[in-house]
Design an enzyme around this catalytic site. Structure first.
Site, PDB file in Angstrom:
ATOM      1  N   LYS A 123       0.837  -1.206   0.000  1.00 24.09           N
ATOM      2  CA  LYS A 123       0.000   0.000   0.000  1.00 24.09           C
ATOM      3  C   LYS A 123       0.870   1.254   0.000  1.00 24.09           C
ATOM      4  CE  LYS A 123      -3.781  -0.160   2.346  1.00 24.09           C
ATOM      5  NZ  LYS A 123      -4.412  -0.479   3.621  1.00 24.09           N
TER       6      LYS A 123
ATOM      7  N   ARG B 104      -3.117   3.011   8.727  1.00 23.92           N
ATOM      8  CA  ARG B 104      -3.474   1.760   8.043  1.00 23.92           C
ATOM      9  C   ARG B 104      -2.290   0.827   7.921  1.00 23.92           C
ATOM     10  NH1 ARG B 104      -7.917   2.511   4.179  1.00 23.92           N
ATOM     11  NH2 ARG B 104      -8.608   4.658   4.339  1.00 23.92           N
TER      12      ARG B 104
ATOM     13  N   GLY C 251      -8.097  -7.759   4.783  1.00 23.28           N
ATOM     14  CA  GLY C 251      -8.923  -7.867   5.985  1.00 23.28           C
ATOM     15  C   GLY C 251      -8.238  -8.498   7.180  1.00 23.28           C
TER      16      GLY C 251
ATOM     17  N   MET D 294      -5.434  -7.379   8.813  1.00 19.71           N
ATOM     18  CA  MET D 294      -4.814  -6.479   9.790  1.00 19.71           C
ATOM     19  C   MET D 294      -5.647  -5.214   9.985  1.00 19.71           C
ATOM     20  SD  MET D 294      -0.822  -7.098   9.077  1.00 19.71           S
ATOM     21  CE  MET D 294      -0.984  -6.594   7.405  1.00 19.71           C
TER      22      MET D 294
ATOM     23  N   ARG E  39      -3.488  -1.008  -6.395  1.00 18.85           N
ATOM     24  CA  ARG E  39      -2.528  -2.112  -6.507  1.00 18.85           C
ATOM     25  C   ARG E  39      -2.933  -2.948  -7.708  1.00 18.85           C
ATOM     26  NH1 ARG E  39      -5.215  -5.176  -1.383  1.00 18.85           N
ATOM     27  NH2 ARG E  39      -7.194  -5.331  -2.455  1.00 18.85           N
TER      28      ARG E  39
ATOM     29  N   HIS F  41      -2.120 -43.754  -1.239  1.00 20.70           N
ATOM     30  CA  HIS F  41      -2.623 -44.479  -2.405  1.00 20.70           C
ATOM     31  C   HIS F  41      -3.822 -43.764  -3.013  1.00 20.70           C
ATOM     32  CE1 HIS F  41      -5.119 -47.537  -4.412  1.00 20.70           C
ATOM     33  NE2 HIS F  41      -3.959 -48.000  -4.820  1.00 20.70           N
TER      34      HIS F  41
ATOM     35  N   GLU G 150      15.808 -43.027  -7.159  1.00 19.24           N
ATOM     36  CA  GLU G 150      14.839 -42.739  -6.100  1.00 19.24           C
ATOM     37  C   GLU G 150      15.366 -43.106  -4.722  1.00 19.24           C
ATOM     38  OE1 GLU G 150      11.160 -44.801  -6.912  1.00 19.24           O
ATOM     39  OE2 GLU G 150      12.174 -46.554  -7.702  1.00 19.24           O
TER      40      GLU G 150
ATOM     41  N   SER H  57      15.386 -41.708 -14.485  1.00 21.07           N
ATOM     42  CA  SER H  57      14.138 -40.991 -14.197  1.00 21.07           C
ATOM     43  C   SER H  57      14.057 -40.814 -12.689  1.00 21.07           C
ATOM     44  CB  SER H  57      12.943 -41.782 -14.727  1.00 21.07           C
ATOM     45  OG  SER H  57      11.760 -41.082 -14.421  1.00 21.07           O
TER      46      SER H  57
ATOM     47  N   THR I 144      10.823 -38.946  -7.467  1.00 18.85           N
ATOM     48  CA  THR I 144      10.939 -37.997  -6.355  1.00 18.85           C
ATOM     49  C   THR I 144      10.038 -38.338  -5.171  1.00 18.85           C
ATOM     50  OG1 THR I 144       9.422 -36.604  -7.594  1.00 18.85           O
ATOM     51  CG2 THR I 144      11.756 -36.039  -7.712  1.00 18.85           C
ATOM     52  N   ASN I 145       9.067 -39.224  -5.379  1.00 18.05           N
ATOM     53  CA  ASN I 145       8.253 -39.654  -4.226  1.00 18.05           C
ATOM     54  C   ASN I 145       9.134 -40.442  -3.258  1.00 18.05           C
ATOM     55  OD1 ASN I 145       6.098 -38.663  -5.683  1.00 18.05           O
ATOM     56  ND2 ASN I 145       5.530 -40.661  -6.497  1.00 18.05           N
TER      57      ASN I 145
ATOM     58  N   CYS J  61       9.647 -38.572 -12.749  1.00 20.54           N
ATOM     59  CA  CYS J  61       8.316 -39.187 -12.830  1.00 20.54           C
ATOM     60  C   CYS J  61       7.613 -39.243 -11.483  1.00 20.54           C
ATOM     61  CB  CYS J  61       8.386 -40.564 -13.469  1.00 20.54           C
ATOM     62  SG  CYS J  61       9.307 -41.754 -12.497  1.00 20.54           S
TER      63      CYS J  61
ATOM     64  N   TYR K 174      12.872 -33.926 -19.269  1.00 20.95           N
ATOM     65  CA  TYR K 174      11.413 -33.930 -19.263  1.00 20.95           C
ATOM     66  C   TYR K 174      10.873 -34.157 -17.859  1.00 20.95           C
ATOM     67  CZ  TYR K 174      11.584 -39.062 -18.965  1.00 20.95           C
ATOM     68  OH  TYR K 174      11.814 -40.326 -18.553  1.00 20.95           O
TER      69      TYR K 174
HETATM   70  C1  PEP Z   1       8.587 -42.290  -7.183  1.00 17.01           C
HETATM   71  O1  PEP Z   1       9.019 -42.894  -6.216  1.00 17.01           O
HETATM   72  O2  PEP Z   1       8.691 -41.063  -7.315  1.00 17.01           O
HETATM   73  C2  PEP Z   1       7.854 -42.993  -8.240  1.00 17.01           C
HETATM   74  C3  PEP Z   1       7.478 -42.377  -9.330  1.00 17.01           C
HETATM   75  O3  PEP Z   1       7.543 -44.298  -8.003  1.00 17.01           O
HETATM   76  P1  PEP Z   1       6.313 -44.760  -7.098  1.00 17.01           P
HETATM   77  O4  PEP Z   1       5.500 -43.554  -6.758  1.00 17.01           O
HETATM   78  O5  PEP Z   1       5.558 -45.733  -7.933  1.00 17.01           O
HETATM   79  O6  PEP Z   1       6.992 -45.380  -5.952  1.00 17.01           O
HETATM   80 MG    MG Z   2       9.112 -45.054  -6.355  1.00 18.43          MG
END
Ligand code: PEP
Ligand code: MG
Length: 897
Positions: A25, A94, A103, A105, A338, A454, A770, A789, A792-793, A857, A877
């Site tokens: 502001k 203000r 809203g 503060m 703004r 899941h 992984e 690949s 990342t999970n 992935c 990718y």
């Molecule tokens: C992962 O671990 O990121 C992955 C893609 O495999 P999943 O989720 O099937 O374990």
């Molecule tokens: Mg996995």
């Protein structure tokens, strides 16, 4: 001598680049002042002063002097003094943080009025009513925000006086009634605080300033910041501004306006105006407002000036602006501007309008929209105007608006859906057996599990709406009821769930479909058929920006899809390949027994027989998949999950066997064998057990069968004139030795099948990265892997040591609250930890194999913030759920700008 920090800036001294210091502001008031727009003079106390105050519990030493100096400059400029008994200067105080927190503060108006200056004001303005009304407003706002007196105490009193006077609105109150109200309000203050309302104008100012500082840390402000991921340590600036009055009679008023419609993005100004009122009346919705057209009729000169200023601001900011203004006796004043917030749809429409108006470039337009906004536009939504009863709120796991009859098991879901009924599958948590029910249902609701549970992962993959981890819901699948906060819902009753907000509503809320999905799946012409102009405009805007993103991006976007149907959808949504086909998803339902047979096989012939049964089924799956993905890369991952997931539940089976023994009914040999196998395969920590490549190495023939099925399918497609581009991926590798060993087995099969079929196929074999060890030893692993690949999970799970299925509900709520992180690392990539491992693996992988193909992935592949990280990390990718493909395309384009 110690240098003194500048803690106070006159509006004339700052500019819009200084939002860190002056807040949004303050910086924009300064900018408008610089542009020569009619802004009442004033000054801004910096966020730095606020941080100092919040850290140490007292203001910086020099603040008092700096405020005095700024106040004097203000007084001298206007020729009036704060709270003077004749023609007093009054100011507003203000808040104004760097990021707007609407809203959240505090604001205090009319500071400087007291028992004496109110009379001076009445005389100067020649308006008793106005002066007393202003004074009662000051005591009311000051009482509520500075002195923490419950606002009802003032409101009840105001209502009582209105009733007594026979007035319906406060404007109708007489000067005498307002004067009486002032006395009443002062009594409320003394009664509540044991102190009289402060009469010293400077004391009022200082107290109001501190109240604004303190309002940074109220519960609601903290909650808001958490939700919006705004850091807690920014602090707020305080703006002190000479009051101008919208409540000086019929030729005065106050309003808000937008240079375009922030709800739809429609061109043309849009706003509300309230005659004879002060700012808070508009927001509070106390009286009905007028449109800008009405304002034009009422006060053509001010309206014309406002219109000119709106255009000037849009030209200057090159974006939609929102504005607060006041008219004091026919003179227009700008109180705030703004770059305005807008809905997702408006963001897309406005960005393309501004391109057409040649105000911004196409690249800039791309920076004005986000993947989150696109995702919002893709899901059907509940009609915002419909009445609703909220039952609970949990994790927004997969967006959308789903309504259905509650069912508590997969079989009932399938049966009812087959009758053409809409069902919502409600489970404590889901497992692979629930897949059919999830497919049959319009939405999934679980009481346990987080965003990578899941239910969440599968629902997102299917584009199914899902709310998970609703811990307030007690799911009693036996009794076929759920209980939530005192309400009991039985099977067959209707519920509505909003996967974009995590809200669960009783009954049926009306849903409106998204034309954007029609566009994404079936193209522009199909989407434009029969929709109104607004929707058509929106679809065209999405089309233009998405195509521009595609032209701009470096990252390719693939999809995670396990069957031909999902693959086809992914393709239509713009996927350039499949980055992950989870083959374990092909063994659900009827086929589960085949895997059970494989696991239980006691000798090689029994095992081979089980494998031989699986081979043709797998081959047929892959032929279908490769047909759907003809000409595009298709990464098929060999079996990954722990084997026990394919066996019956250990406890249930043990109970069955024990009961059979106890009742003398006799235990079947099959059950006993099964129980023994289940016990043998039981793992305390299955996520770290017999998964991935470990399974391939421990169950002879399993990976071989899959590789044979894949290669035979590819050969079949090639011989039929197709263009199969299959890639085989080995999961959960931690050591290059694992990959060497498995390749010994599978390379031979690939070669054999090709020779037998007489085709020459190029089938790269790569691995998932992984596990931290895989990332750290990527140089070695790349010797044996033709591509990486990033999973990342699992990489997040193993880097943090967080069990991905358990922690979100159990730990993350507290961690988010305590600020350990502002977002779950399973949702948005942890750049410092997991990201560092990815960077390492990228670098080391390329050292060994410069052209190595690198993808992602895990779920993060479709998360907007994470996509930017992957762009900078240099992967080739990202791969994500089909429905997130357009989001990833857009964000990859934005990342490349
Ligand atoms: C992962 O671990 O990121 C992955 C893609 O495999 P999943 O989720 O099937 O374990
Ligand atoms: Mg996995």
């Amino acid at each position: 001598m110690r240098e003194r920090a500048q803690l106070v800036y006159d509006f004339a001294d700052g500019d819009r680049s200084q939002t860190d210091l002056l807040g949004g502001k303050g910086a924009n008031l300064a900018e408008m002042t610089r542009l020569g727009l009619p802004v009442p003079p004033g000054f801004t106390i910096t966020t730095e002063a606020c941080r100092h105050y919040l850290d140490r519990g007292e203001e910086p030493q020099s603040l008092r002097v700096q405020v005095t100096m700024a106040l004097r400059r203000l007084e001298d400029g206007l020729g009036r003094r704060l709270g003077d008994i004749q023609d007093p200067l009054l100011v507003s105080v203000r808040s104004g943080a760097k990021v707007s927190m609407p809203g959240m503060m505090e604001t205090v108006l009319n500071v400087g009025l007291n028992d004496y200056s109110v009379k001076g004001l009445a005389e100067a303005a020649k308006d008793e009513r106005f002066a007393w009304d202003s004074y009662r407003r000051l005591i009311q706002m000051f009482g509520r925000t500075v002195l923490d007196i419950p606002s009802e105490r003032f409101e009840d009193r105001l209502d009582a006086v209105k009733t007594r006077e026979g007035a319906t609105t406060d404007v109708e109150l007489s000067p005498a009634a307002l004067q009486g109200l002032v006395e009443d309000f002062k009594d409320i203050v003394s009664d509540a605080t044991g102190r009289d309302f402060p009469q010293d104008p400077r004391e009022q100012l200082d107290m109001a300033m501190r109240a604004v500082f303190d309002s940074w840390n109220t519960d609601r402000a903290r909650i808001y910041r958490r939700r919006e991921r705004i850091p807690h340590d920014l602090g707020t600036a305080v703006n002190i501004c000479a009051m101008v009055f919208g409540n000086m009679g019929e030729d005065s008023g106050t309003g808000v306006c937008f240079t375009r419609d922030p709800a739809t993005g429609k061109q043309g100004v849009y706003g509300d105006y309230l005659v004879n009122a002060q700012g808070e009346d508009v927001v509070a919705g106390i009286r009905n407002t007028l449109s800008l057209e009405d304002f034009a009729r009422l006060d053509p000169a001010s309206h014309a000036e406002l219109t000119r200023i709106m255009r000037r601001l849009e030209t200057h900011y090159r974006d939609l602006c929102d504005i607060e203004f006041t008219v004091e006796r026919g003179k227009l004043w700008m109180l705030q501007t703004r770059v305005g917030k807008r809905t997702a749809g408006a963001a897309f429409r406005i960005a393309t309008q501004l391109v057409d108006e040649q105000v911004i470039t196409r690249d800039e337009a791309l920076t004005r929209v986000t993947g989150h906004q696109l995702a919002q536009l893709m899901f059907p939504q509940f009609d915002a105007d419909a009445p609703r009863t909220l039952l609970t709120k949990a994790m927004a796991a997969s967006p959308g608006a789903a309504v259905g009859e509650v069912v508590f098991d997969s079989a009932t879901a399938v049966a009812r859906a087959a009758e053409g009924r809409r069902v919502l599958l409600v489970r404590r948590e889901t497992n692979p057996d629930d897949l059919e029910g999830m497919i049959a249902a319009t939405g999934v609701l679980t009481s346990r599990g987080g965003k990578t549970s899941h239910a969440a992962v599968v629902a997102r993959g299917m584009g199914r709406t899902c709310v998970c981890g609703a811990e307030e819901i007690d799911v009693d699948a036996e009794a076929k009821v759920l209980r939530v906060n005192g309400t009991t819902i039985a099977e067959g009753e209707l519920l509505s769930i909003d996967g974009s907000t995590g809200e669960v509503f009783a009954g049926e809320l009306p849903v409106v479909p998204s034309p954007v999905v029609t566009y994404l799946e079936r193209g522009l012409d199909a989407a434009l058929e029969g929709v109104d102009e607004e929707a058509a405009d929106l679809v065209r805007a999405v089309d233009r920006l998405l195509r521009h993103a595609d032209r701009t991006r470096r990252l390719a976007v693939r999809a995670n899809a396990d069957n031909a149907e999902d693959a086809t959808r992914a393709r239509s949504l713009g996927a350039q390949g499949i980055g992950l086909c989870r083959t374990e998803h092909m063994f659900l339902g009827d086929r589960r027994v085949l895997i059970e047979r494989l696991i239980l096989a006691e000798d090689p012939p029994a095992r081979d027989a089980a494998l031989a049964e699986l081979l043709p089924l797998q081959r047929a799956d892959f032929v279908e998949l490769l047909t759907a993905m003809d000409g595009l890369p298709t990464t098929i991952r060999l079996l990954d999950p722990p084997l026990h997931e394919f066996l019956p539940d250990r406890t249930e089976l043990a109970v069955k066997v024990a009961v059979a023994k106890a009742t003398g009914d006799g235990v079947s040999a099959d059950d006993e064998r099964l129980l023994a196998a289940v016990e043998r395969l039981h793992e305390a920590n299955p996520m770290l057990g017999r998964r991935g490549v470990r399974l391939g190495l421990l169950v002879p023939g399993l990976y071989g069968m899959q590789v044979r099925a894949i290669t035979e399918a590819a050969a079949e497609r090639a011989l039929a004139g197709g263009d199969p581009r299959v890639e085989i991926m080995v999961p959960l590798v931690g050591s290059v030795m694992e990959l060497h060993l498995i390749r010994d087995e599978i390379d031979g099969i690939v070669a054999d099948v090709q020779a037998a079929a007489g085709v020459d196929l190029d089938i790269p074999i790569g691995t998932m990265i992984e596990l931290p060890r895989a990332a750290l030893t990527a140089r070695r692993i790349a010797e044996s892997a033709e591509f990486f690949s990033f999973g990342t999970n699992d990489l997040t799970q193993t880097t943090w040591g967080f069990s991905r299925d358990d922690v979100e509900a159990a730990i993350f709520a507290a961690y988010l609250e305590k600020g350990v992180f502002t977002v779950s690392p399973f949702e948005s990539l942890d750049r410092d930890g997991v990201g560092a491992l990815i960077r390492t693996a990228v670098e080391k992988g390329r050292e060994t194999r410069p052209g190595i193909k690198l993808g992602v992935c895990g779920e993060h592949g479709g998360d907007p913030d994470s996509v930017h990280f992957f762009h900078y990390a240099g992967v080739d990718y990202v791969s994500c759920s089909p429905f997130r493909v357009p989001v990833a395309r857009l964000e990859a384009g934005r990342a490349a700008l």
